[in-house]
Design an enzyme around this catalytic site. Structure first.
Site, PDB file in Angstrom:
ATOM      1  N   HIS A 309       1.570  20.921  41.741  1.00 21.52           N
ATOM      2  CA  HIS A 309       0.278  21.242  42.344  1.00 21.52           C
ATOM      3  C   HIS A 309       0.486  22.270  43.446  1.00 21.52           C
ATOM      4  O   HIS A 309       1.486  22.216  44.167  1.00 21.52           O
ATOM      5  CB  HIS A 309      -0.377  19.987  42.916  1.00 21.52           C
ATOM      6  N   ASP A 367      -4.689  16.025  36.974  1.00 25.07           N
ATOM      7  CA  ASP A 367      -5.219  16.607  35.740  1.00 25.07           C
ATOM      8  C   ASP A 367      -4.508  16.052  34.503  1.00 25.07           C
ATOM      9  O   ASP A 367      -5.127  15.893  33.450  1.00 25.07           O
ATOM     10  CB  ASP A 367      -5.078  18.129  35.771  1.00 25.07           C
TER      11      ASP A 367
END
Length: 431
Positions: A309, A367
């Site tokens: 991320h 995600d």
């Protein structure tokens, strides 16, 4: 925000040029106020991607990417996702406080009474191809809301801003479900005021006039948690887009539409859709080593979607919660032996044990797990980003309202480092 000291700008000879104030917030690094930099020095700052620039002061969400901390109005995301509901989080983000029992009941009723959309809005869908991406339809339909609800568009009125916020929270799920129904050629399902926010959405998604849908409490809770985890994430690309659009005085529906358009990008809200596409590309557990090798190859453009991320240099706190939810859903639906899910879980195992992933801190992010959960819920892959938009709408609205309420807010106007031609004159014979 208080000024604690000053920062001295010096020239190449270490001679002071000017003093700039330094402010500190309640958490996070101090910031140098560079608003007067150009006036005092004739220079701008250069910060592509705004990685070192605070574009605003906000008291909504705090992130510490190094420590893996995410707070909504000071509350840890872990506590909110485990013990709260999405509408409680909506109230918190909008009004700075968790609701009392009576306040929550009134808030839920207010949302419920605004879930219907104007009947003429349904005509908009007929102008789109059936195979249009749901996000393309959302951009058009949400953007058109201001044409139907122009009775409360005075952005300087707190009453109008609150009403617009309620309408957006209530109507976006209806529009998202309509996007799905239109794409599969089924009639729209009207909201049912007897159901909760998420139950209502799932019914609009999966019921038909001839066959009703009874929500599964485990699946309802899973989707509610997804919405909580996606509700806000500080000054991300889409939220910054909403603020920039709103700084011009644009109406809230136009601003939220700008956020939806930005979220559509694969590097932002399209990531969970990309995860499923990647899993389908890998195809089988036996193919994983080949794709892992490609991901490690610096000369190969292939990337494992759903790992690492930009903000979190530690484990994404939302991913921990989503992982637990993922396993709850797989257990409830008996999908542990499903080919796609076995592939995903093996990929997760490798990422958590492989020294390469551990060293580079490429942990599975939110995600990765949310894509698996949404797929298990029966939501088509092309709808994933629309679900993300549904959850993030409250964050956009809260930031838009905060910005409009800020007496220091002004229209956004970034500067640039010009690298083009210097002045050139047209030839005298040019007409």
């Amino acid at each position: 925000m208080t000024q604690t000291r000053t920062f001295t700008v010096v020239d190449e000879n270490s001679q002071p040029i000017c003093e700039l104030p330094v402010f500190n917030g309640t958490l996070g690094p101090d910031v140098i106020d560079v608003q007067a930099l150009y006036r005092k020095t004739g220079m701008f700052t250069f910060d592509p991607g705004f990685n070192s620039t605070a574009s605003c002061a906000s008291d909504i969400t705090y992130i510490d990417g190094e420590k893996g901390i995410l707070l909504y109005r000071g509350y840890p995301i872990e506590q909110l996702a485990e013990r709260g509901t999405f509408l409680e989080v909506c109230h918190l983000l909008l009004y700075n406080e968790l609701p009392t029992t009576d306040e929550l009941t009134a808030f839920e009723q207010n949302i419920t009474m605004h879930t219907m959309v104007h009947d003429q809005l349904t005509n908009f869908f007929k102008g789109f191809r059936r195979d249009a991406h749901p996000m393309a339809i959302m951009v058009g339909v949400v953007g058109a809301l201001s044409a139907f609800y122009h009775d409360a568009l005075d952005i300087n009125s707190k009453r109008d801003r609150d009403l617009s916020a309620i309408r957006l929270i209530a109507k976006v799920p209806t529009i998202v479900a309509m996007c799905h129904k239109y794409s599969v050629g089924l009639p729209f399902m009207y909201p049912n005021n007897k159901l909760s926010y998420v139950e209502n959405f799932m019914r609009m998604m999966f019921a038909t006039p001839c066959d009703d849908y009874i929500p599964n409490p485990v699946l309802v809770r899973a989707l509610d948690r997804i919405l909580i985890l996606h509700a806000d994430h500080e000054q991300n690309a889409s939220t910054s887009t909403v603020r920039l659009a709103g700084s011009s005085g644009a109406n809230p529906y136009a601003c939220i539409t700008a956020g939806i358009a930005c979220l559509w990008g694969a590097a932002h809200g399209g990531a969970n859709e990309a995860v499923l596409n990647m899993l389908q590309q890998i195809g089988d557990v036996s193919e994983i080593p080949k794709f892992i090798a490609r991901a490690k190859d610096k000369n190969d453009s292939f990337r494992l979607m759903g790992f690492g991320h930009r903000v979190y240099k530690n484990y994404d706190p939302r991913a921990k919660l989503m992982r637990a939810t993922c396993y709850e859903v797989l257990e409830e639906l008996g999908l542990h032996d499903d080919k796609l899910f076995k592939l995903a879980l093996e990929l997760e195992r490798i990422a958590l044990e492989d020294p390469y992933f551990i060293e580079k801190k490429l942990y599975p992010n939110v995600d990765f797990y949310s894509g698996i959960v949404l797929h298990a819920l029966g939501i088509p892959t092309n709808m994933f980003t629309a679900i993300f938009a549904m959850g993030r709408s409250i964050g956009w609205i809260a930031h838009w309202d905060e910005m409009i309420s800020d007496p220091d807010q002004r229209i956004g106007r970034p500067r640039q480092l010009y690298t083009g031609e210097t002045r050139r004159d047209l030839p005298s014979q040019h007409r």
